[in-house]
Write a protein that holds these residues in place. Structure first.
Motif, PDB file in Angstrom:
ATOM      1  N   ILE A  82       0.831  -1.210   0.000  1.00 31.59           N
ATOM      2  CA  ILE A  82       0.000   0.000   0.000  1.00 31.59           C
ATOM      3  C   ILE A  82       0.863   1.255   0.000  1.00 31.59           C
ATOM      4  N   THR A  83       1.897   1.290   0.837  1.00 33.33           N
ATOM      5  CA  THR A  83       2.747   2.478   0.902  1.00 33.33           C
ATOM      6  C   THR A  83       3.529   2.673  -0.397  1.00 33.33           C
ATOM      7  N   LEU A  84       3.916   1.570  -1.048  1.00 29.06           N
ATOM      8  CA  LEU A  84       4.567   1.692  -2.349  1.00 29.06           C
ATOM      9  C   LEU A  84       3.599   2.265  -3.377  1.00 29.06           C
ATOM     10  N   ASP A  85       2.364   1.789  -3.346  1.00 21.88           N
ATOM     11  CA  ASP A  85       1.362   2.304  -4.276  1.00 21.88           C
ATOM     12  C   ASP A  85       1.087   3.791  -4.022  1.00 21.88           C
ATOM     13  N   VAL A  86       1.062   4.193  -2.758  1.00 23.25           N
ATOM     14  CA  VAL A  86       0.836   5.610  -2.431  1.00 23.25           C
ATOM     15  C   VAL A  86       1.947   6.482  -3.000  1.00 23.25           C
ATOM     16  N   ARG A  99       2.086   1.139 -11.300  1.00 20.16           N
ATOM     17  CA  ARG A  99       0.983   0.776 -10.412  1.00 20.16           C
ATOM     18  C   ARG A  99       0.191  -0.388 -10.996  1.00 20.16           C
ATOM     19  N   ALA A 100       0.024  -0.385 -12.312  1.00 23.24           N
ATOM     20  CA  ALA A 100      -0.674  -1.496 -12.957  1.00 23.24           C
ATOM     21  C   ALA A 100       0.109  -2.801 -12.796  1.00 23.24           C
ATOM     22  N   ALA A 101       1.434  -2.718 -12.952  1.00 27.75           N
ATOM     23  CA  ALA A 101       2.276  -3.904 -12.774  1.00 27.75           C
ATOM     24  C   ALA A 101       2.253  -4.381 -11.326  1.00 27.75           C
ATOM     25  N   LEU A 102       2.217  -3.417 -10.392  1.00 28.03           N
ATOM     26  CA  LEU A 102       2.148  -3.783  -8.973  1.00 28.03           C
ATOM     27  C   LEU A 102       0.821  -4.466  -8.663  1.00 28.03           C
ATOM     28  N   ALA A 246      -5.050  -4.691   0.338  1.00 27.26           N
ATOM     29  CA  ALA A 246      -4.000  -3.983  -0.388  1.00 27.26           C
ATOM     30  C   ALA A 246      -4.309  -3.951  -1.883  1.00 27.26           C
ATOM     31  N   LEU A 247      -4.816  -5.052  -2.420  1.00 24.50           N
ATOM     32  CA  LEU A 247      -5.168  -5.095  -3.839  1.00 24.50           C
ATOM     33  C   LEU A 247      -6.299  -4.105  -4.161  1.00 24.50           C
ATOM     34  N   LEU A 248      -7.281  -4.022  -3.277  1.00 27.39           N
ATOM     35  CA  LEU A 248      -8.369  -3.067  -3.478  1.00 27.39           C
ATOM     36  C   LEU A 248      -7.846  -1.632  -3.480  1.00 27.39           C
ATOM     37  N   HIS A 249      -6.882  -1.346  -2.610  1.00 25.82           N
ATOM     38  CA  HIS A 249      -6.300  -0.002  -2.554  1.00 25.82           C
ATOM     39  C   HIS A 249      -5.535   0.305  -3.842  1.00 25.82           C
ATOM     40  N   ILE A 250      -4.766  -0.683  -4.316  1.00 24.68           N
ATOM     41  CA  ILE A 250      -3.975  -0.465  -5.530  1.00 24.68           C
ATOM     42  C   ILE A 250      -4.886  -0.298  -6.742  1.00 24.68           C
ATOM     43  N   ALA A 251      -5.952  -1.090  -6.803  1.00 26.65           N
ATOM     44  CA  ALA A 251      -6.851  -1.034  -7.942  1.00 26.65           C
ATOM     45  C   ALA A 251      -7.786   0.176  -7.888  1.00 26.65           C
TER      46      ALA A 251
END
Length: 252
Positions: A82-86, A99-102, A246-251
């Motif tokens: 999550i912090t990486l995505d942020v 972000r898509a790859a993550l 975490a997946l929901l946050h990234i998506a």
């Protein structure tokens, strides 16, 4: 070693030992079953029971500690995602492909670690490693144009390094090997204990039912210990809730 098979062996050993003791008691001469003999047997069996309790306690503490540690590391792993995505989200449009790859990596990691099809989990697969490595490659390829982007790129690299390191920790924690010799010794000791119980127990339905239930209970205890030794496989597993959040946050 399969947990269910071991549990069945424990039950058969315990109940069979108790039945063997009852059968043998009827064929022994009376002086072999005297009060003094019972006291001597109780002393010896008491020492064996104490050692068996100690070994069972050590096994339980080991697998439970590893299970709890793995659960905490999964939560920490989800936090790093999550912090990486942020950091990537704040970086700007250039980080959208990353972000898509993550997200693809996270989705694949969940599918491999907690499969829905009944297949065994794939911990530390080459495909998952390649997807995560691609995320790291894309992060390092970023070309910051502002001071903020430079700082965010550095933060993203640090988070990626933490993810990569923690991933290997989870791979190592995915199974706690319970030494087969421990299982063998426990089965022998518990069988001897129940054999001694059967020697001096009255032969009736109540005794048989009690020994049956005790054998099932101890077999179940061994089953639970071995199940917890594989945190991502079997009936007792680490919950995937943190990774799914975490997946929901990234998506999102």
């Amino acid at each position: 070693m399969d947990a269910l098979i071991v549990a069945v062996l424990v039950f058969l050993g315990l109940f069979g030992g108790a039945c063997a003791g009852m059968w043998g008691a009827r064929r022994l001469k009376e002086h072999h079953l005297s009060k003094e003999t019972q006291e001597a047997v109780k002393l010896g069996v008491g020492m064996v029971a104490a050692m068996a309790s100690l070994i069972l306690g050590l096994m339980t503490a080991s697998v439970k500690g590893n299970f709890d540690s793995t659960a905490k590391d999964v939560q920490q792993y989800a936090t790093y995602l999550i912090t990486l995505d942020v950091a990537l989200r704040h970086y700007g449009p250039d980080a959208v492909p990353i972000r898509a790859a993550l997200g693809d990596y996270t989705r694949n990691a969940i599918a491999e670690t907690w499969p829905d099809s009944g297949m065994p989990p794939k911990i530390g697969s080459a495909d998952s490693e390649q997807r995560l490595s691609e995320v790291g490659h894309l992060i390092r390829a970023l070309e910051p144009r502002t001071t903020d982007q430079t700082e965010l790129r550095g933060e993203a690299i640090e988070r990626y390094k933490s993810l990569a390191a923690l991933r290997w920790v989870l791979i190592e924690e995915s199974a706690t090997q319970v030494p087969p010799v421990f299982i063998g010794v426990i089965i022998v000791w518990l069988t001897l204990i129940f054999l001694s119980f059967g020697l001096f127990a009255p032969i009736n339905g109540v005794s048989l039912v009690v020994f049956l239930l005790c054998g099932v209970s101890l077999g179940g205890a061994i089953f639970l210990i071995l199940e917890m030794s594989t945190p991502f496989d079997g009936i007792i597993i680490v919950a995937p809730d943190a990774m799914r959040k975490a997946l929901l946050h990234i998506a999102g």
